[in-house]
Write an enzyme that holds these catalytic residues in place. Structure first.
Site, short mmCIF file in Angstrom:
data_model
loop_
_atom_site.label_atom_id
_atom_site.label_comp_id
_atom_site.label_asym_id
_atom_site.label_seq_id
_atom_site.Cartn_x
_atom_site.Cartn_y
_atom_site.Cartn_z
CE1 TYR A 61 -3.72 -2.18 5.11
CE2 TYR A 61 -3.33 -0.01 4.17
CZ TYR A 61 -3.56 -1.37 4.01
OH TYR A 61 -3.63 -1.89 2.73
CB SER A 113 -0.89 0.02 1.24
OG SER A 113 -1.54 1.28 1.38
#
Length: 405
Positions: free
Chosen positions: A232, A219
Site C-alpha cells: 500500500y 496516505s
C-alpha cells in the site's frame, strides 16, 4: 508593565492587534493550531531575548508572529456557482461523505462507484439531489476509465469540469514485504497509481480548460515506512510523487494540485474486521512452507492483532477529511498538502527531524510493535535458504474487489 515596554513586548502588541482583527473578521479561529502557534511564538521570544540584541529580538518575534497569523488565516473561497466535480470511490468512506456534502453545497457531482446497487450507491441516490450522477467504474479496467471520460465530457458540456477528486484505493494485505505477494504489490499499483494516472491524464484537457483542481487522497504510509504496509505504502508514494510532478507541470495552466494525507479514520473498510480476518487466513494458507517456518504463524497473528488495535483507535468523524477536500477545491490558494487527523504533526516532525532509529521505533510503537520471527528465537537451529525462500507466495492471493478509502 515593564514586560510590555521592552521591544519584544511591542512585537506581542502588534501580533495581538492583528490576531484580534482577524478574529473579528472571522478570518481566524480560536482553536488548537492558533494556541500551538502562540506557544511556539512565546518560546521563540524567550530564546530571542537571551540570544539577540533587543531590536533584533523585536524584528524576529514580530516577523514570526506575522507569518504565523498569515498561515493560520482562512483563505477566501471561490463561489460554488455551477462547478462540476468528479469523485472516485464513492461506495463508502471519504468519497461517499464528500459526494454528499459537495452535492448539498450546490456542486454538480459525478460520483463513481464499483457497484451501482451497493449500499453506498443506494444511499447517495436516496439523499442527494438529481444533480448528482452515479457512474460505475473499476480503476483496474481501461474500458471503465474510457467510459468515465466520455461520461464526464457529456455531463460537463455546459459547466466544464472544475475538479477531480482521486479518492478510490485499495489495501488488502497487512504483512512484511517478504510475506506480501508480489501480485498484491501489482494490484495496489494498478488501482492506487496506474488507474489514477490514466483517469487524471484523460481529464487533463477539461481541467486545463477550466484552470481547475486535482485533489488526491494519499496516505502518510506513502511518506513513512509503516510496518506491514509495504504494498500500500509504495503505491501511495508513487502517486504522491506523480501529483508533485503535475503540480509543477500544470502551473502555467492555472491548475492547482493538492494531496490529502489523512490519519486513521473509521471508514467502512477500516471497521470491517471480518474482511481483515479473511485476508489473514488467506495469507497464512498460501505462504510457502519455508517462509511460514522462518517467521511462524505467531508472527503473522501478532502483526494482525496490532493492526486491528490501531484501527480500533481510528477517528469516527470523517468531516476533517471532507473539509480538507472542499478547501482544496474552493480555496483561492489551496495548500499542496493537507494533514487531517490526530497526531500527524508530531509524526511528521519525528519523521523529518529525529534520528532514523527513533523514527523507526516511533512507527513501531504507534502502529505495529516488533515481534521476533520464529527462526530468530533463542535455541532455534540456523537455517539455510531454500528455493522456497525466493518463491513468491501463491499468486492466487490476489486482492478483493477495490474498496473506496
Amino acid at each position: 508593565m515593564e514586560r510590555w515596554l521592552c521591544p519584544s513586548g511591542g512585537a506581542w502588541l502588534l501580533v495581538a492587534a492583528r490576531a484580534l482583527l482577524q478574529l473579528l473578521r472571522a478570518d481566524l479561529r480560536l482553536d488548537r493550531p492558533l494556541l500551538a502557534a502562540l506557544v511556539l511564538l512565546a518560546t521563540l521570544d524567550w530564546l530571542c531575548q537571551r540570544l539577540l540584541p533587543p531590536l533584533a529580538a523585536l524584528a524576529v518575534v514580530a516577523a514570526a508572529g506575522w507569518i504565523a497569523l498569515s498561515c493560520l488565516a482562512r483563505q477566501p473561497r471561490l463561489p460554488v456557482a455551477t462547478r462540476a466535480v468528479l469523485i472516485t470511490g464513492c461506495d463508502s468512506g471519504f468519497g461517499k461523505e464528500a459526494a454528499k456534502k459537495l452535492d448539498a453545497m450546490g456542486f454538480t457531482v459525478l460520483a463513481t462507484v464499483l457497484d451501482l446497487d451497493s449500499p453506498g450507491a443506494l444511499e447517495l441516490r436516496a439523499c442527494c439531489s438529481p444533480h448528482l450522477k452515479l457512474l460505475q467504474m473499476d480503476l483496474t479496467k481501461p474500458a471503465d476509465i474510457s467510459h468515465a471520460l466520455e461520461f464526464t465530457k457529456a455531463h460537463t458540456t455546459s459547466t466544464g469540469l472544475w475538479g477531480l477528486v482521486n479518492n478510490a484505493g485499495i489495501n488488502d494485505v497487512v504483512a512484511d514485504a517478504e510475506l506480501s505477494p508480489v501480485a498484491m504489490f501489482r494490484s495496489c499499483m494498478e488501482v492506487n497509481f496506474f488507474g489514477t494516472l490514466q483517469l487524471t491524464k484523460g481529464l487533463l484537457p477539461l481541467l486545463r480548460h477550466s484552470s481547475g483542481r486535482i485533489v488526491t487522497v494519499g496516505s502518510p504510509a506513502g511518506d513513512m515506512p509503516y510496518p506491514c504496509l509495504a504494498a500500500y505504502g509504495t503505491s501511495k508514494a508513487a502517486i504522491l510523487l506523480l501529483m508533485d510532478v503535475f503540480d509543477c507541470e500544470l502551473l502555467p495552466w492555472g491548475v492547482k494540485v493538492s494531496v490529502i494525507q489523512p490519519g486513521c479514520f473509521k471508514t467502512e473498510s477500516v471497521q470491517n474486521v471480518g474482511h481483515w480476518e479473511r485476508r489473514k487466513h488467506l495469507l497464512l494458507a498460501n505462504l510457502p512452507q519455508e517462509l511460514l517456518q522462518a517467521y511462524g504463524e505467531d508472527y503473522v497473528e501478532h502483526s494482525h492483532r496490532q493492526f486491528l488495535h490501531s484501527l480500533s483507535l481510528a477517528l469516527p468523524d470523517l468531516n476533517p477529511v471532507v473539509d480538507a477536500i472542499i478547501d482544496a477545491l474552493l480555496a483561492a490558494q489551496p495548500r499542496r498538502r493537507y494533514y487531517p487527523g490526530r497526531g500527524l504533526g508530531l509524526m511528521y516532525f519525528i519523521h523529518h527531524y529525529l534520528p532514523e532509529g527513533l523514527r523507526r521505533r516511533f512507527l513501531q510503537t504507534f502502529f505495529i510493535s516488533p515481534c521476533l520471527p520464529r527462526a530468530l528465537w533463542p535455541g532455534q537451529p540456523s537455517r539455510t535458504p531454500t528455493q522456497d525462500a525466493v518463491q513468491d507466495p501463491d499468486p492466487n492471493l490476489g486482492p478483493s474487489p477495490m474498496e473506496a478509502q
